[in-house]
Design an enzyme around this catalytic site. Structure first.
Site, PDB file in Angstrom:
ATOM      1  N   LYS A 105      11.757  49.633 -64.573  1.00 33.01           N
ATOM      2  CA  LYS A 105      10.891  48.431 -64.382  1.00 33.01           C
ATOM      3  C   LYS A 105      12.145  47.687 -63.120  1.00 33.01           C
ATOM      4  CE  LYS A 105      12.587  44.287 -65.013  1.00 33.01           C
ATOM      5  NZ  LYS A 105      12.283  43.646 -64.177  1.00 33.01           N
ATOM      6  N   SER A 143      23.607  42.638 -64.168  1.00 31.61           N
ATOM      7  CA  SER A 143      24.752  41.514 -65.794  1.00 31.61           C
ATOM      8  C   SER A 143      24.995  42.027 -66.551  1.00 31.61           C
ATOM      9  CB  SER A 143      24.060  39.623 -64.925  1.00 31.61           C
ATOM     10  OG  SER A 143      23.509  39.830 -66.499  1.00 31.61           O
ATOM     11  N   THR A 144      26.887  41.775 -66.660  1.00 38.65           N
ATOM     12  CA  THR A 144      27.642  41.996 -67.739  1.00 38.65           C
ATOM     13  C   THR A 144      26.397  40.931 -69.630  1.00 38.65           C
ATOM     14  OG1 THR A 144      29.208  42.772 -67.070  1.00 38.65           O
ATOM     15  CG2 THR A 144      29.972  41.722 -69.814  1.00 38.65           C
ATOM     16  N   VAL A 154      23.216  40.343 -69.379  1.00 38.62           N
ATOM     17  CA  VAL A 154      21.624  40.680 -69.706  1.00 38.62           C
ATOM     18  C   VAL A 154      22.259  41.056 -70.880  1.00 38.62           C
ATOM     19  CG1 VAL A 154      19.529  41.323 -69.693  1.00 38.62           C
ATOM     20  CG2 VAL A 154      20.723  39.159 -67.708  1.00 38.62           C
ATOM     21  N   GLY A 155      23.526  42.362 -69.840  1.00 37.24           N
ATOM     22  CA  GLY A 155      23.470  43.876 -71.189  1.00 37.24           C
ATOM     23  C   GLY A 155      24.196  43.808 -71.865  1.00 37.24           C
ATOM     24  N   GLU A 168      25.398  49.581 -67.284  1.00 38.84           N
ATOM     25  CA  GLU A 168      25.986  49.559 -66.303  1.00 38.84           C
ATOM     26  C   GLU A 168      26.697  48.185 -64.784  1.00 38.84           C
ATOM     27  OE1 GLU A 168      28.174  52.355 -64.555  1.00 38.84           O
ATOM     28  OE2 GLU A 168      26.813  53.824 -65.662  1.00 38.84           O
ATOM     29  N   CYS A 222      28.051  46.757 -57.437  1.00 39.81           N
ATOM     30  CA  CYS A 222      29.061  46.536 -58.582  1.00 39.81           C
ATOM     31  C   CYS A 222      30.197  46.886 -58.318  1.00 39.81           C
ATOM     32  CB  CYS A 222      28.319  46.626 -59.711  1.00 39.81           C
ATOM     33  SG  CYS A 222      27.587  48.899 -59.577  1.00 39.81           S
ATOM     34  N   GLU A 272      33.257  37.903 -61.058  1.00 33.08           N
ATOM     35  CA  GLU A 272      31.916  38.805 -60.140  1.00 33.08           C
ATOM     36  C   GLU A 272      31.586  37.843 -58.836  1.00 33.08           C
ATOM     37  OE1 GLU A 272      28.937  41.583 -61.555  1.00 33.08           O
ATOM     38  OE2 GLU A 272      29.958  43.133 -60.091  1.00 33.08           O
TER      39      GLU A 272
HETATM   40  P1  NAP Z   1      20.053  40.328 -64.130  1.00 36.13           P
HETATM   41  O1  NAP Z   1      19.719  38.889 -64.545  1.00 36.13           O
HETATM   42  O2  NAP Z   1      21.440  41.300 -65.414  1.00 36.13           O
HETATM   43  O3  NAP Z   1      18.729  41.633 -63.887  1.00 36.13           O
HETATM   44  C1  NAP Z   1      19.243  42.766 -63.830  1.00 36.13           C
HETATM   45  C2  NAP Z   1      17.834  42.931 -64.146  1.00 36.13           C
HETATM   46  O4  NAP Z   1      17.730  43.322 -65.645  1.00 36.13           O
HETATM   47  C3  NAP Z   1      16.580  42.889 -63.219  1.00 36.13           C
HETATM   48  O5  NAP Z   1      15.649  44.036 -63.387  1.00 36.13           O
HETATM   49  C4  NAP Z   1      16.184  41.673 -64.831  1.00 36.13           C
HETATM   50  O6  NAP Z   1      14.808  42.183 -64.537  1.00 36.13           O
HETATM   51  C5  NAP Z   1      15.886  42.288 -65.898  1.00 36.13           C
HETATM   52  N1  NAP Z   1      16.308  41.752 -67.084  1.00 36.13           N
HETATM   53  C6  NAP Z   1      17.209  40.079 -66.300  1.00 36.13           C
HETATM   54  N2  NAP Z   1      17.043  39.580 -67.905  1.00 36.13           N
HETATM   55  C7  NAP Z   1      16.668  40.620 -69.052  1.00 36.13           C
HETATM   56  C8  NAP Z   1      16.251  40.522 -70.417  1.00 36.13           C
HETATM   57  N3  NAP Z   1      16.395  39.733 -71.131  1.00 36.13           N
HETATM   58  N4  NAP Z   1      15.916  41.442 -71.165  1.00 36.13           N
HETATM   59  C9  NAP Z   1      15.832  43.001 -70.417  1.00 36.13           C
HETATM   60  N5  NAP Z   1      15.937  42.665 -69.480  1.00 36.13           N
HETATM   61  C10 NAP Z   1      17.045  41.908 -68.068  1.00 36.13           C
HETATM   62  O7  NAP Z   1      20.588  40.071 -62.849  1.00 36.13           O
HETATM   63  P2  NAP Z   1      20.520  39.027 -61.873  1.00 36.13           P
HETATM   64  O8  NAP Z   1      19.872  38.035 -62.527  1.00 36.13           O
HETATM   65  O9  NAP Z   1      19.364  39.667 -61.381  1.00 36.13           O
HETATM   66  O10 NAP Z   1      21.502  38.889 -61.046  1.00 36.13           O
HETATM   67  C11 NAP Z   1      23.112  37.854 -61.808  1.00 36.13           C
HETATM   68  C12 NAP Z   1      24.358  38.670 -61.859  1.00 36.13           C
HETATM   69  O11 NAP Z   1      24.341  39.976 -62.184  1.00 36.13           O
HETATM   70  C13 NAP Z   1      25.278  39.062 -60.075  1.00 36.13           C
HETATM   71  O12 NAP Z   1      24.860  37.912 -59.464  1.00 36.13           O
HETATM   72  C14 NAP Z   1      26.289  39.926 -59.908  1.00 36.13           C
HETATM   73  O13 NAP Z   1      27.090  39.620 -60.519  1.00 36.13           O
HETATM   74  C15 NAP Z   1      25.136  40.790 -61.358  1.00 36.13           C
HETATM   75  N6  NAP Z   1      24.272  41.854 -61.028  1.00 36.13           N
HETATM   76  C16 NAP Z   1      25.180  43.364 -61.642  1.00 36.13           C
HETATM   77  C17 NAP Z   1      24.990  44.041 -60.698  1.00 36.13           C
HETATM   78  C18 NAP Z   1      25.321  45.429 -61.105  1.00 36.13           C
HETATM   79  O14 NAP Z   1      25.486  46.626 -60.108  1.00 36.13           O
HETATM   80  N7  NAP Z   1      26.083  45.920 -61.790  1.00 36.13           N
HETATM   81  C19 NAP Z   1      23.451  44.605 -60.540  1.00 36.13           C
HETATM   82  C20 NAP Z   1      22.810  43.570 -59.744  1.00 36.13           C
HETATM   83  C21 NAP Z   1      23.454  41.927 -60.597  1.00 36.13           C
HETATM   84  P3  NAP Z   1      14.546  40.286 -63.262  1.00 36.13           P
HETATM   85  O15 NAP Z   1      14.368  40.492 -62.287  1.00 36.13           O
HETATM   86  O16 NAP Z   1      13.145  39.704 -63.281  1.00 36.13           O
HETATM   87  O17 NAP Z   1      15.302  39.503 -63.872  1.00 36.13           O
HETATM   88 MG    MG Z   2      18.847  37.750 -64.002  1.00 41.98          MG
END
Ligand code: NAP
Ligand code: MG
Length: 450
Positions: A153, A207-208, A210-211, A228, A262, A354
């Site tokens: 995904k 994000s931590t 969602v992780g 990650e 990250c 972050e």
């Molecule tokens: P995110 O919400 O954690 O999204 C990452 C991935 O997870 C996307 O494919 C997202 O889908 C999916 N996702 C979201 N909610 C989910 C759930 N409940 N169950 C399963 N998968 C889910 O990150 P973001 O909102 O895009 O970014 C927010 C913050 O996260 C950033 O500002 C940053 O601090 C951090 N981040 C960290 C990394 C890293 O490499 N460690 C990467 C990105 C973001 P959708 O695209 O549909 O939301």
């Molecule tokens: Mg998100």
């Protein structure tokens, strides 16, 4: 799917892939499950050949993939070419794995004991928007090499390169159903990877917050999970280093990909006796950074991925003591200048959280122990850099910084040859390196009585 936007201009793209519904996600998972037994049983040399053919096709389409990423994610063209090349390199590297997925023969009394590394089945990979191509490949290349089928995904904001890579896999000869790209919402498709019993492992990058939710969800089925997550990595600069070189390289370690990384070294710790010189030279370097149209070959930094991400980064700057900034182009698009904040308070949000944008916080320290304590004063532990000309100090500090990936006198990017992952709340498990395929297998032990 919501309309895709070119982050450099704010203009709508004329493609909008459909978001998968829950039923569609289930159908793709079922297809991946059906494709598994035949893929598992492909002879190792043949699976290797197919992965190399896939790599070669990615290489042929490198420029197309790179241009797509410039359009969809606002990456600089130089970075986007590296990212597409990284997909090719990961496929080539792990194409050697099927023929080397060794077990062991273990001496035991009364018989012979052997171990096997067997694939898990369907692996779900959830990819964020910051590095759509490499992060997808870090999951699918070793997973496929170990004999698993994959459902992938991409992030809702950046699905285009993943969709194209999925097409190239089929064109290269991977059987239908082996690598499946499922664009859609995290709350629908991503969640389904967690709850669907036929998905046997989830690899999540993001994000931590969602992780943690994914880890909790996986517990219900004791599902394998690799995480990650975020980082707040420190770049530690000792006064005994070449201060000019350290200052010249520091912007690239945090402003690359507009800080949406990250591994961004978003905290710089500078030994007090070198602090003024370092900050002065950093200002020169930041002001010289070419923040221009990412499609321009000269571009060193592009826009933020979305208006929402820009707003969230901007919020950290309200009230922060900004020392200086670089430049940004006029006009539309989600631009923010590279920004340097001088910090003296470790409780400030800009120092602790972050930010995930082009913002770096700089702080002075007095001695080695204080530098290590400050570097470790975070819930994260992903990466970091150490600048010193004292090799003993370099190793002492590298051993004591609680982070998975450190570089000395450099800011090495993620290397596919070496393991990558986080300490503490930066993640769980490791990706890449020679052992990655094992993380997509169960180790089975068989005892044969004599
Ligand atoms: P995110 O919400 O954690 O999204 C990452 C991935 O997870 C996307 O494919 C997202 O889908 C999916 N996702 C979201 N909610 C989910 C759930 N409940 N169950 C399963 N998968 C889910 O990150 P973001 O909102 O895009 O970014 C927010 C913050 O996260 C950033 O500002 C940053 O601090 C951090 N981040 C960290 C990394 C890293 O490499 N460690 C990467 C990105 C973001 P959708 O695209 O549909 O939301
Ligand atoms: Mg998100």
């Amino acid at each position: 799917m919501s309309t895709l936007i070119n982050p450099s201009t704010g203009a709508e793209l004329d493609v909008s892939p459909a978001s998968a519904t829950l039923e569609e996600a289930d159908a793709v998972i079922a297809r991946a499950h059906d494709a598994f037994p035949a893929w598992r049983d492909v002879a190792p040399g043949e699976r290797a050949r197919l992965l190399r053919a896939f790599a070669a096709l990615v290489d042929e389409h490198l420029e197309e993939l790179a241009q797509l990423e410039v359009l969809n994610a606002g990456h600089t063209i130089g970075n986007a070419r590296w990212e597409a090349g990284n997909v090719r390199d990961c496929l080539n590297y792990y194409s050697a794995a099927p023929e080397r997925l060794f077990g062991r023969q273990i001496p035991v009394p009364g018989g012979t004991d052997v171990t096997f590394h067997e694939p898990l089945g369907v692996v779900g990979i959830i990819v964020p928007w910051n590095f759509p191509m490499p992060i997808a490949a870090w999951g699918f290349a070793p997973a496929l090499a170990a004999g698993n089928t994959v459902v992938l995904k991409p992030a809702e904001l950046t699905p285009l390169t993943a969709i194209r890579i999925g097409e190239l896999a089929v064109e290269a000869g991977l059987p239908e159903g082996v690598l499946n790209v499922v664009p859609g919402k995290g709350s629908v498709v991503g969640e389904r990877f967690v709850t669907h019993p036929l998905v046997r492992k989830v690899c999540f990058t993001g994000s931590t917050t969602v992780g943690k939710r994914i880890m909790a969800g996986c517990a219900d089925q004791v599902k394998r999970v690799t995480l990650e997550l975020g980082g707040k990595s420190a770049n530690i600069v000792f006064a005994d280093t070449d201060v000019a070189a350290a200052a010249a390289s520091a912007p690239y370690a945090v402003f690359d990909n507009a800080g949406q990384d990250c591994c961004a070294r978003s905290r710089i710790l500078v030994q007090r006796s070198a602090y003024d010189e370092f900050v002065g030279r950093l200002e020169t370097a930041v002001k010289a950074l070419r923040v221009i149209d990412p499609a321009d070959e000269q571009s060193e930094m592009g826009p933020m991925v979305s208006a929402g991400q820009r707003d969230s980064v901007q919020a950290y700057l309200d009230g922060a003591s900004v020392a200086f900034t670089g430049s940004v182009p006029d006009g539309p698009g989600w631009w923010l200048p590279p920004t340097v904040v001088e910090s003296s308070d470790t409780t400030e949000a800009v120092w602790r959280e972050e930010v995930f944008g082009p913002v770096v916080a700089v702080m002075a320290f007095d001695d080695e122990d204080e530098a290590i304590a400050l570097a470790n004063d975070t819930e994260y532990g992903l990466s970091g850099s150490i600048f010193t000309s004292d090799v003993g100090r370099a190793l002492r500090v590298a051993r004591r910084v609680e982070a998975g990936n450190l570089s000395v006198n450099s800011h090495s990017a993620v290397r596919y040859w070496t393991p990558f992952g986080g300490y503490k709340q930066s993640g769980l498990g490791r990706e890449l390196g020679p052992d990655a395929p094992n993380a997509f297998t169960e180790e089975k032990n068989v005892f044969i009585a004599h």
